[in-house]
Design a protein around this motif. Structure first.
Motif, short mmCIF file in Angstrom:
data_model
loop_
_atom_site.label_atom_id
_atom_site.label_comp_id
_atom_site.label_asym_id
_atom_site.label_seq_id
_atom_site.Cartn_x
_atom_site.Cartn_y
_atom_site.Cartn_z
N LYS A 12 0.82 -1.20 0.00
CA LYS A 12 0.00 0.00 0.00
C LYS A 12 0.85 1.25 0.00
N ASN A 13 1.98 1.22 0.73
CA ASN A 13 2.77 2.43 0.90
C ASN A 13 3.72 2.71 -0.26
N ARG A 14 4.11 1.67 -0.97
CA ARG A 14 4.95 1.86 -2.17
C ARG A 14 6.23 2.62 -1.90
N LYS A 15 6.81 2.46 -0.73
CA LYS A 15 8.10 3.05 -0.45
C LYS A 15 8.75 2.20 0.62
N ALA A 16 10.01 2.49 0.93
CA ALA A 16 10.69 1.70 1.94
C ALA A 16 10.26 2.15 3.33
N LEU A 17 9.94 1.20 4.19
CA LEU A 17 9.45 1.50 5.54
C LEU A 17 10.35 0.86 6.58
N SER A 18 10.55 1.56 7.68
CA SER A 18 11.31 0.99 8.79
C SER A 18 10.40 0.10 9.63
N HIS A 48 19.44 -1.37 -6.92
CA HIS A 48 19.13 -0.08 -7.54
C HIS A 48 19.40 1.05 -6.55
N TYR A 49 19.42 2.24 -7.05
CA TYR A 49 19.56 3.41 -6.21
C TYR A 49 18.32 3.59 -5.34
N HIS A 50 18.54 4.18 -4.18
CA HIS A 50 17.42 4.60 -3.35
C HIS A 50 17.51 6.10 -3.15
N PHE A 51 16.36 6.71 -2.92
CA PHE A 51 16.30 8.15 -2.78
C PHE A 51 15.71 8.50 -1.42
N GLN A 82 11.13 10.17 3.69
CA GLN A 82 10.71 8.94 3.03
C GLN A 82 11.77 8.44 2.05
N THR A 83 11.86 7.13 1.97
CA THR A 83 12.85 6.51 1.10
C THR A 83 12.14 5.79 -0.05
N HIS A 84 12.55 6.11 -1.24
CA HIS A 84 11.92 5.52 -2.43
C HIS A 84 12.90 4.62 -3.17
N CYS A 85 12.39 3.53 -3.75
CA CYS A 85 13.18 2.69 -4.64
C CYS A 85 13.23 3.34 -6.01
N LEU A 86 14.41 3.51 -6.56
CA LEU A 86 14.52 3.95 -7.95
C LEU A 86 14.85 2.71 -8.77
N ALA A 121 25.67 -3.58 -1.47
CA ALA A 121 25.98 -2.18 -1.68
C ALA A 121 24.75 -1.34 -1.43
N ASN A 122 24.94 -0.16 -0.90
CA ASN A 122 23.85 0.79 -0.70
C ASN A 122 24.18 2.08 -1.43
N PHE A 123 23.40 2.40 -2.43
CA PHE A 123 23.57 3.65 -3.14
C PHE A 123 22.37 4.53 -2.82
N VAL A 124 22.62 5.58 -2.08
CA VAL A 124 21.52 6.44 -1.64
C VAL A 124 21.74 7.87 -2.11
N ILE A 125 20.74 8.39 -2.76
CA ILE A 125 20.77 9.80 -3.17
C ILE A 125 19.87 10.57 -2.22
N LYS A 126 20.29 11.74 -1.80
CA LYS A 126 19.47 12.56 -0.91
C LYS A 126 19.02 13.81 -1.62
N GLY A 127 17.83 14.25 -1.29
CA GLY A 127 17.28 15.46 -1.90
C GLY A 127 15.84 15.61 -1.52
N THR A 128 15.06 16.26 -2.38
CA THR A 128 13.63 16.40 -2.10
C THR A 128 12.81 15.62 -3.12
N CYS A 129 11.79 14.94 -2.64
CA CYS A 129 10.92 14.14 -3.51
C CYS A 129 9.85 15.02 -4.15
N PRO A 130 9.16 14.51 -5.16
CA PRO A 130 8.13 15.33 -5.85
C PRO A 130 7.07 15.88 -4.89
N ASN A 131 6.74 15.11 -3.85
CA ASN A 131 5.70 15.56 -2.91
C ASN A 131 6.12 16.78 -2.12
#
Ligand SMILES: [Zn+2]
Ligand SMILES: [Zn+2]
Length: 137
Positions: free
Chosen positions: A29-35, A91-94, A101-105, A124-134
């Motif tokens: 339902k959430n469609r993103k990575a959850l802790s 894949h990269y995560h954002f 919130q963390t999204h799968c790219l 491997a963990n590839f994480v990009i940080k920034g602002t999401c569309p929301n």
């Protein structure tokens, strides 16, 4: 009992149980990575260790992958149907620094790593940080 969810579980050789259906439902339902904490918040009265065991089963059977986005808590996200969690599937995560919130790219695979001799690849963990569309505008 949801047939659609049961099918997804069985595809990955996971025996459907009520708890597993619920946890899968939350991730779907959430469609993103959850802790673990965020997943726990979606339930009224479920023991954290029960959720953790469920996530462990999911991860062992390649239904979900874990993400270490540097926020301090491991997060979990659903894998694609054909994911084998091999190097090719990573894949990269954002991580959005505004909403956390963390999204799968998923269409952004990580680059091939060419390790020096004697080094063996594990994860491997590839994480990009920034602002999401929301969080923009
Ligand atoms: Zn955001
Ligand atoms: Zn992901």
């Amino acid at each position: 009992m949801s047939n659609e969810i049961d099918k997804k579980l069985q595809q990955k050789n996971i025996k459907p149980t009520a708890m597993r259906e619920l946890v899968y439902g939350v991730l779907d339902k959430n469609r993103k990575a959850l802790s673990l904490y965020e997943i726990e918040q979606q339930f009224d009265n479920v023991d954290r260790s029960t959720i953790f065991r469920t996530l462990k089963t999911f991860q062992d059977n390649l239904l979900i992958h874990s993400v270490d986005d540097g926020s301090g808590a491991v997060k979990y996200a659903l894998c694609d149907d054909d994911c084998t969690c091999s190097l090719d599937d990573l894949h990269y995560h954002f991580l959005c620094t505004k909403c956390g919130q963390t999204h799968c790219l998923k269409n952004m695979p990580i680059p091939k790593v060419d390790l020096p001799e004697g080094f063996n690849f594990e994860n491997a963990n590839f994480v990009i940080k920034g602002t999401c569309p929301n969080c923009q505008g």
